[in-house]
Structures are given as structure tokens and as C-alpha cells.
Design a protein around this motif. Structure first.
Motif, PDB file in Angstrom:
ATOM      1  N   ILE A   6       0.858  -1.179   0.000  1.00  0.00           N
ATOM      2  CA  ILE A   6       0.000   0.000   0.000  1.00  0.00           C
ATOM      3  C   ILE A   6       0.893   1.227   0.000  1.00  0.00           C
ATOM      4  O   ILE A   6       1.632   1.464   0.958  1.00  0.00           O
ATOM      5  CB  ILE A   6      -0.938   0.026   1.225  1.00  0.00           C
ATOM      6  N   SER A   7       0.858   1.984  -1.083  1.00  0.00           N
ATOM      7  CA  SER A   7       1.658   3.193  -1.154  1.00  0.00           C
ATOM      8  C   SER A   7       1.177   4.187  -0.102  1.00  0.00           C
ATOM      9  O   SER A   7      -0.009   4.312   0.165  1.00  0.00           O
ATOM     10  CB  SER A   7       1.532   3.812  -2.548  1.00  0.00           C
ATOM     11  N   GLY A   8       2.125   4.880   0.500  1.00  0.00           N
ATOM     12  CA  GLY A   8       1.781   5.860   1.516  1.00  0.00           C
ATOM     13  C   GLY A   8       1.753   5.297   2.921  1.00  0.00           C
ATOM     14  O   GLY A   8       1.333   5.974   3.858  1.00  0.00           O
ATOM     15  N   SER A   9       2.213   4.040   3.089  1.00  0.00           N
ATOM     16  CA  SER A   9       2.157   3.410   4.412  1.00  0.00           C
ATOM     17  C   SER A   9       3.403   3.678   5.251  1.00  0.00           C
ATOM     18  O   SER A   9       3.454   3.320   6.427  1.00  0.00           O
ATOM     19  CB  SER A   9       1.954   1.897   4.271  1.00  0.00           C
ATOM     20  N   GLY A  10       4.417   4.305   4.648  1.00  0.00           N
ATOM     21  CA  GLY A  10       5.611   4.658   5.403  1.00  0.00           C
ATOM     22  C   GLY A  10       5.467   6.012   6.073  1.00  0.00           C
ATOM     23  O   GLY A  10       4.414   6.651   6.014  1.00  0.00           O
ATOM     24  N   ASP A  11       6.533   6.464   6.710  1.00  0.00           N
ATOM     25  CA  ASP A  11       6.529   7.783   7.344  1.00  0.00           C
ATOM     26  C   ASP A  11       6.463   8.849   6.250  1.00  0.00           C
ATOM     27  O   ASP A  11       7.370   8.949   5.415  1.00  0.00           O
ATOM     28  CB  ASP A  11       7.808   7.974   8.172  1.00  0.00           C
ATOM     29  N   LEU A  82      11.181   2.151   0.372  1.00  0.00           N
ATOM     30  CA  LEU A  82      11.896   1.679  -0.808  1.00  0.00           C
ATOM     31  C   LEU A  82      10.925   1.441  -1.965  1.00  0.00           C
ATOM     32  O   LEU A  82      11.213   1.804  -3.107  1.00  0.00           O
ATOM     33  CB  LEU A  82      12.663   0.396  -0.484  1.00  0.00           C
ATOM     34  N   VAL A  83       9.787   0.835  -1.673  1.00  0.00           N
ATOM     35  CA  VAL A  83       8.794   0.574  -2.724  1.00  0.00           C
ATOM     36  C   VAL A  83       8.314   1.891  -3.334  1.00  0.00           C
ATOM     37  O   VAL A  83       8.132   1.993  -4.554  1.00  0.00           O
ATOM     38  CB  VAL A  83       7.609  -0.240  -2.160  1.00  0.00           C
ATOM     39  N   GLU A  84       8.115   2.897  -2.521  1.00  0.00           N
ATOM     40  CA  GLU A  84       7.682   4.193  -3.064  1.00  0.00           C
ATOM     41  C   GLU A  84       8.767   4.810  -3.943  1.00  0.00           C
ATOM     42  O   GLU A  84       8.471   5.420  -4.979  1.00  0.00           O
ATOM     43  CB  GLU A  84       7.305   5.137  -1.925  1.00  0.00           C
ATOM     44  N   ALA A  85      10.009   4.643  -3.531  1.00  0.00           N
ATOM     45  CA  ALA A  85      11.110   5.137  -4.360  1.00  0.00           C
ATOM     46  C   ALA A  85      11.170   4.381  -5.678  1.00  0.00           C
ATOM     47  O   ALA A  85      11.460   4.964  -6.735  1.00  0.00           O
ATOM     48  CB  ALA A  85      12.431   4.997  -3.610  1.00  0.00           C
ATOM     49  N   MET A  86      10.887   3.081  -5.642  1.00  0.00           N
ATOM     50  CA  MET A  86      10.850   2.278  -6.866  1.00  0.00           C
ATOM     51  C   MET A  86       9.764   2.774  -7.810  1.00  0.00           C
ATOM     52  O   MET A  86       9.981   2.936  -9.013  1.00  0.00           O
ATOM     53  CB  MET A  86      10.608   0.811  -6.511  1.00  0.00           C
ATOM     54  N   LEU A  87       8.589   3.026  -7.265  1.00  0.00           N
ATOM     55  CA  LEU A  87       7.483   3.522  -8.083  1.00  0.00           C
ATOM     56  C   LEU A  87       7.828   4.863  -8.721  1.00  0.00           C
ATOM     57  O   LEU A  87       7.632   5.064  -9.922  1.00  0.00           O
ATOM     58  CB  LEU A  87       6.223   3.661  -7.228  1.00  0.00           C
ATOM     59  N   PHE A 131      -1.195  -0.699  -4.259  1.00  0.00           N
ATOM     60  CA  PHE A 131      -2.374   0.174  -4.257  1.00  0.00           C
ATOM     61  C   PHE A 131      -1.892   1.603  -4.049  1.00  0.00           C
ATOM     62  O   PHE A 131      -1.280   1.927  -3.035  1.00  0.00           O
ATOM     63  CB  PHE A 131      -3.338  -0.230  -3.139  1.00  0.00           C
ATOM     64  N   THR A 132      -2.176   2.462  -5.033  1.00  0.00           N
ATOM     65  CA  THR A 132      -1.641   3.823  -5.002  1.00  0.00           C
ATOM     66  C   THR A 132      -2.717   4.862  -4.729  1.00  0.00           C
ATOM     67  O   THR A 132      -2.714   5.943  -5.321  1.00  0.00           O
ATOM     68  CB  THR A 132      -0.919   4.147  -6.330  1.00  0.00           C
ATOM     69  N   GLY A 133      -3.647   4.527  -3.844  1.00  0.00           N
ATOM     70  CA  GLY A 133      -4.635   5.516  -3.437  1.00  0.00           C
ATOM     71  C   GLY A 133      -3.965   6.729  -2.816  1.00  0.00           C
ATOM     72  O   GLY A 133      -4.460   7.857  -2.907  1.00  0.00           O
ATOM     73  N   ARG A 134      -2.807   6.483  -2.187  1.00  0.00           N
ATOM     74  CA  ARG A 134      -1.944   7.552  -1.697  1.00  0.00           C
ATOM     75  C   ARG A 134      -0.643   7.447  -2.477  1.00  0.00           C
ATOM     76  O   ARG A 134       0.274   6.722  -2.090  1.00  0.00           O
ATOM     77  CB  ARG A 134      -1.689   7.406  -0.196  1.00  0.00           C
ATOM     78  N   PRO A 135      -0.550   8.130  -3.619  1.00  0.00           N
ATOM     79  CA  PRO A 135       0.596   7.946  -4.517  1.00  0.00           C
ATOM     80  C   PRO A 135       1.891   8.445  -3.909  1.00  0.00           C
ATOM     81  O   PRO A 135       1.886   9.313  -3.027  1.00  0.00           O
ATOM     82  CB  PRO A 135       0.201   8.782  -5.741  1.00  0.00           C
ATOM     83  N   PRO A 136       3.011   7.905  -4.375  1.00  0.00           N
ATOM     84  CA  PRO A 136       4.307   8.428  -3.922  1.00  0.00           C
ATOM     85  C   PRO A 136       4.502   9.829  -4.484  1.00  0.00           C
ATOM     86  O   PRO A 136       4.580  10.005  -5.704  1.00  0.00           O
ATOM     87  CB  PRO A 136       5.310   7.435  -4.532  1.00  0.00           C
TER      88      PRO A 136
END
Length: 259
Positions: A6-11, A82-87, A131-136
Motif C-alpha cells: 500500500i503506497s503511503g504506508s511509510g513515514d 523503498l517501494v515508493e522510491a521504486m514507483l 495500491f496507489t490511493g496515496r501515490p508516492p
């Protein structure tokens, strides 16, 4: 293909700093031998190779880079980050492919947006698991959104409708691309393609299937099967749905202009 992230799940603040390159690396401790971009690229390579995000781990990324696992947390604070950076990084590929707008009709531009996103999903199938409901909210993600909106700027849509039109294209492309990726995965796992599968199952289904009981299914299924040489053709679904989507936007604009 199940969504595993889930995108947006990090700090949020730390992630934004990482994506925009404003995060300060620790001054103390061992010398920094890598960059965040190198860590991200290694992770993308692993996910592309596996065509799956669920197998990605910080340990595997560290092994690929020849460093200790804990050293990666110097550059990204978590696997989620890391996943958000990948996206955001692969979205940068889309920005390059979209290129300048030029003088092409908006319909052609919207088709280009769809094609670039289709190629992105099929080249990096793991993006469909997020899931990018909260996109990077990184620089490439926002640049991609800007380029896509520019395609339909000034054609008669409101700002909210512009956002909805771009979202509709994404939803359509991602849905059909997921079917394409899943179909490819089935072929790899079973070792046979759709035509081979149908030849195997055809005698069994013909022995029990009564066309008079399901006349519409028999007629339509036969026509589609002959046209696609399989039960489903993702490329046809992609083109058919995109045509209807564009016609819908055209109808909205025409209706408003004639009101």
C-alpha cells in the motif's frame, strides 16, 4: 496477481525527503558507499526479474549490492519507503516516453498516455501489486501527472473532470494489464498457452455442453474464441475500452458545447 503493498504506508515526511533527495544521510559511522538511487535500482532489478513484489526483501537488495542489510537503512528507512522510491523511479520512465505534447489532437495524446502506462505495467508488472490511493509524491510521479493532464488541458473539461479522465485511463489500463500479466503467469506455470489449453479441454466440454441451453453463450463464445484464439484477449480489451472511454469524453464535451 494480489496486491501486496500500500503506497503511503511509510513515514510521510521521511518518504518525501527521500524521494526529493533532501534527506540528510548520517555524518557519523561508516563512509557512505552507495546512493539511494543505486539501492532503488537494485530493488527494481530484483522485482523485474521475479515479476513479483512479494519476494523483495531488504536482505536480497543488500546481497545484490554486496553490502550488509542494515547499511541499506542509511538510504531508505523501511521497505515501504523503498517501494515508493521504486514507483517514483519507474514513473520517470513514463515521463520520458510521454515526451513533449506537440500539436497532436487530444485524443491521440490520451492514447499515448494509455499506451505509456500499458507498457509501464507490462515492463514492470510488480507495479500492479501496489495500491496507489496515496501515490508516492515524488518528482517523477508529479511530473507524470502534469504531462498527462497537459494532454487534455483546454479541451472543455473542468479541473475535476480532467483528474477523473486521467484516473479513468489509469484504471482501465491497470485492470486490463493485470489480466495480461496474470495470463502470462499462467502460461509460465503450466507450460502451455491458451490455444494448447483449449485443444485439451475442448473434447471434454463438448461432451457436456448443450448449445440450446445456453444459446447466447454458445454464439458469442464461439465468435470471441475464433477472433482471439483464446478465452480472453487483453490487447483487444485494452483497445476496445480505450476507444469507448475517448468517445465518452468527446460526447461530454460536445454535449456541453451544444447546451
Amino acid at each position: 496477481m494480489d496486491r501486496t503493498e500500500i503506497s503511503g504506508s511509510g513515514d510521510p515526511a521521511r518518504t518525501v525527503a527521500t524521494l526529493w533527495g533532501t534527506r540528510r544521510l548520517p555524518r557519523r559511522g561508516p563512509k557512505h558507499t552507495l546512493t539511494t538511487a543505486q539501492v532503488t535500482a537494485a530493488a527494481i532489478g530484483i522485482a523485474d526479474g521475479d515479476q513479483d513484489l512479494s519476494t523483495l526483501s531488504m536482505r536480497r537488495v543488500a546481497e545484490a549490492l554486496g553490502v550488509g542489510t542494515m547499511s541499506l537503512y542509511t538510504y531508505v528507512s523501511s521497505r515501504e519507503e523503498l517501494v515508493e522510491a521504486m514507483l517514483d523511479t519507474v514513473y520517470g520512465e513514463a515521463v520520458q516516453l510521454l515526451g513533449p505534447l506537440g500539436d497532436a489532437p487530444w485524443q491521440d495524446g490520451l492514447r499515448r498516455v494509455a499506451r505509456v502506462n500499458w507498457e509501464l505495467c507490462t515492463r514492470h508488472p510488480w507495479v500492479l501489486q501496489v495500491f496507489t490511493g496515496r501515490p508516492p509524491l515524488g518528482p517523477h510521479t508529479i511530473a507524470k501527472y502534469e504531462r498527462e493532464l497537459a494532454v487534455i488541458e483546454g479541451i472543455g473539461l473542468t479541473d475535476v473532470e480532467m483528474d477523473a479522465a486521467v484516473t479513468l485511463v489509469h484504471t482501465h489500463v491497470e485492470g486490463v494489464a493485470r489480466r495480461r500479466v496474470e495470463a502470462d503467469r499462467v502460461v509460465r506455470r503450466t507450460g502451455i498457452d491458451d490455444e494448447q489449453w483449449w485443444r485439451q479441454v475442448q473434447p471434454a466440454i463438448e461432451a457436456v455442453f448443450d448449445p440450446s441451453r445456453f444459446p447466447i453463450s454458445a454464439r458469442v463464445g464461439q465468435a470471441a474464441g475464433q477472433a482471439h484464439r483464446s478465452a480472453h484477449n487483453p490487447e483487444h480489451a485494452y483497445a476496445f475500452g480505450l476507444d469507448r472511454l475517448i468517445q465518452g469524453v468527446e460526447a461530454l464535451i460536445s454535449e456541453r458545447a451544444g447546451a
